[in-house]
Design a protein around this motif. Structure first.
Motif, PDB file in Angstrom:
ATOM      1  N   MET A   1       1.028  -1.629   0.006  1.00  0.00           N
ATOM      2  CA  MET A   1       0.277   0.233   0.097  1.00  0.00           C
ATOM      3  C   MET A   1       0.948   1.544  -0.072  1.00  0.00           C
ATOM      4  O   MET A   1       0.580   1.960  -0.265  1.00  0.00           O
ATOM      5  N   VAL A   2       1.721   0.707   0.265  1.00  0.00           N
ATOM      6  CA  VAL A   2       3.053   1.716   1.074  1.00  0.00           C
ATOM      7  C   VAL A   2       2.969   2.910  -0.982  1.00  0.00           C
ATOM      8  O   VAL A   2       3.808   3.451  -1.302  1.00  0.00           O
ATOM      9  N   ARG A   3       3.574   1.622  -1.349  1.00  0.00           N
ATOM     10  CA  ARG A   3       4.254   1.569  -2.834  1.00  0.00           C
ATOM     11  C   ARG A   3       3.388   2.988  -3.740  1.00  0.00           C
ATOM     12  O   ARG A   3       3.301   3.735  -4.865  1.00  0.00           O
ATOM     13  N   LEU A   4       1.883   2.499  -3.820  1.00  0.00           N
ATOM     14  CA  LEU A   4       0.608   3.383  -4.218  1.00  0.00           C
ATOM     15  C   LEU A   4       0.093   4.825  -3.551  1.00  0.00           C
ATOM     16  O   LEU A   4      -0.739   5.343  -4.519  1.00  0.00           O
ATOM     17  N   THR A   5       1.073   5.570  -2.838  1.00  0.00           N
ATOM     18  CA  THR A   5       0.842   6.168  -2.122  1.00  0.00           C
ATOM     19  C   THR A   5       2.263   6.891  -1.619  1.00  0.00           C
ATOM     20  O   THR A   5       3.686   6.333  -2.292  1.00  0.00           O
ATOM     21  N   SER A   6       2.087   8.578  -1.906  1.00  0.00           N
ATOM     22  CA  SER A   6       3.235   9.410  -1.797  1.00  0.00           C
ATOM     23  C   SER A   6       3.954   9.287  -0.278  1.00  0.00           C
ATOM     24  O   SER A   6       4.700   9.493   0.118  1.00  0.00           O
ATOM     25  N   HIS A   7       2.954   8.270   0.883  1.00  0.00           N
ATOM     26  CA  HIS A   7       3.925   8.217   2.222  1.00  0.00           C
ATOM     27  C   HIS A   7       5.410   7.070   2.583  1.00  0.00           C
ATOM     28  O   HIS A   7       5.255   6.437   1.411  1.00  0.00           O
ATOM     29  N   GLU A   8       5.995   7.786   3.042  1.00  0.00           N
ATOM     30  CA  GLU A   8       6.691   6.132   2.883  1.00  0.00           C
ATOM     31  C   GLU A   8       6.471   5.433   4.362  1.00  0.00           C
ATOM     32  O   GLU A   8       7.733   4.189   3.956  1.00  0.00           O
ATOM     33  N   LEU A  10       2.775   3.592   7.035  1.00  0.00           N
ATOM     34  CA  LEU A  10       1.852   3.982   7.588  1.00  0.00           C
ATOM     35  C   LEU A  10       2.196   3.045   8.397  1.00  0.00           C
ATOM     36  O   LEU A  10       2.048   1.970   8.394  1.00  0.00           O
ATOM     37  N   SER A  11       0.480   3.444   9.359  1.00  0.00           N
ATOM     38  CA  SER A  11       0.804   2.949  10.739  1.00  0.00           C
ATOM     39  C   SER A  11      -0.423   1.551  10.552  1.00  0.00           C
ATOM     40  O   SER A  11      -1.433   1.512   9.314  1.00  0.00           O
ATOM     41  N   ARG A  12       0.025   0.708  11.369  1.00  0.00           N
ATOM     42  CA  ARG A  12      -1.362  -0.166  10.954  1.00  0.00           C
ATOM     43  C   ARG A  12      -2.346  -0.096  11.655  1.00  0.00           C
ATOM     44  O   ARG A  12      -3.416  -0.563  10.724  1.00  0.00           O
ATOM     45  N   ASP A  13      -2.852   1.506  12.216  1.00  0.00           N
ATOM     46  CA  ASP A  13      -4.755   1.763  12.220  1.00  0.00           C
ATOM     47  C   ASP A  13      -4.705   1.733  10.764  1.00  0.00           C
ATOM     48  O   ASP A  13      -5.996   1.988   9.983  1.00  0.00           O
ATOM     49  N   THR A  14      -4.516   2.845  10.074  1.00  0.00           N
ATOM     50  CA  THR A  14      -4.083   3.693   8.854  1.00  0.00           C
ATOM     51  C   THR A  14      -4.226   2.206   7.707  1.00  0.00           C
ATOM     52  O   THR A  14      -5.928   2.696   6.898  1.00  0.00           O
ATOM     53  N   LEU A  15      -3.225   1.420   7.372  1.00  0.00           N
ATOM     54  CA  LEU A  15      -3.734   0.062   7.020  1.00  0.00           C
ATOM     55  C   LEU A  15      -4.837  -1.125   7.269  1.00  0.00           C
ATOM     56  O   LEU A  15      -5.658  -1.087   6.115  1.00  0.00           O
ATOM     57  N   ARG A  16      -5.187  -0.854   8.487  1.00  0.00           N
ATOM     58  CA  ARG A  16      -7.124  -1.866   8.295  1.00  0.00           C
ATOM     59  C   ARG A  16      -7.508  -0.870   8.338  1.00  0.00           C
ATOM     60  O   ARG A  16      -8.835  -1.636   8.015  1.00  0.00           O
ATOM     61  N   ARG A  17      -8.076   0.385   8.215  1.00  0.00           N
ATOM     62  CA  ARG A  17      -8.620   1.660   8.095  1.00  0.00           C
ATOM     63  C   ARG A  17      -8.900   1.570   6.868  1.00  0.00           C
ATOM     64  O   ARG A  17     -10.213   1.378   6.422  1.00  0.00           O
ATOM     65  N   ARG A  18      -7.741   1.241   5.821  1.00  0.00           N
ATOM     66  CA  ARG A  18      -8.293   1.594   4.206  1.00  0.00           C
ATOM     67  C   ARG A  18      -8.103  -0.216   3.633  1.00  0.00           C
ATOM     68  O   ARG A  18      -9.383   0.185   2.776  1.00  0.00           O
TER      69      ARG A  18
END
Length: 64
Positions: A1-8, A10-18
């Motif tokens: 998922m990090v590859r698909l965004t401009s972020h370096e 992602l937190s576990r919570d952000t990943l869970r929410r997405r």
């Protein structure tokens, strides 16, 4: 998922929410489970394939 965004990162919570927002469950796999392939199974599959190969019936389509 990090590859698909401009972020370096992602937190576990952000990943869970997405994943939840998009109803994604990468840990699940959907597949056919055929316990045993024998002559009877092959014969039944051939019957189904023969049915699909037949020309469609126009009168049956009108019922849909």
């Amino acid at each position: 998922m990090v590859r698909l965004t401009s972020h370096e990162s992602l937190s576990r919570d952000t990943l869970r929410r997405r994943l939840a927002e998009n109803d994604l469950k990468p840990w699940r796999r959907r597949m056919w489970c055929v316990p045993k392939i024998d002559a009877e199974y092959v014969a039944r599959i051939e019957d189904v394939l023969d049915l699909y190969a037949e020309p469609s019936d126009a009168s049956a389509r009108d019922l849909l």
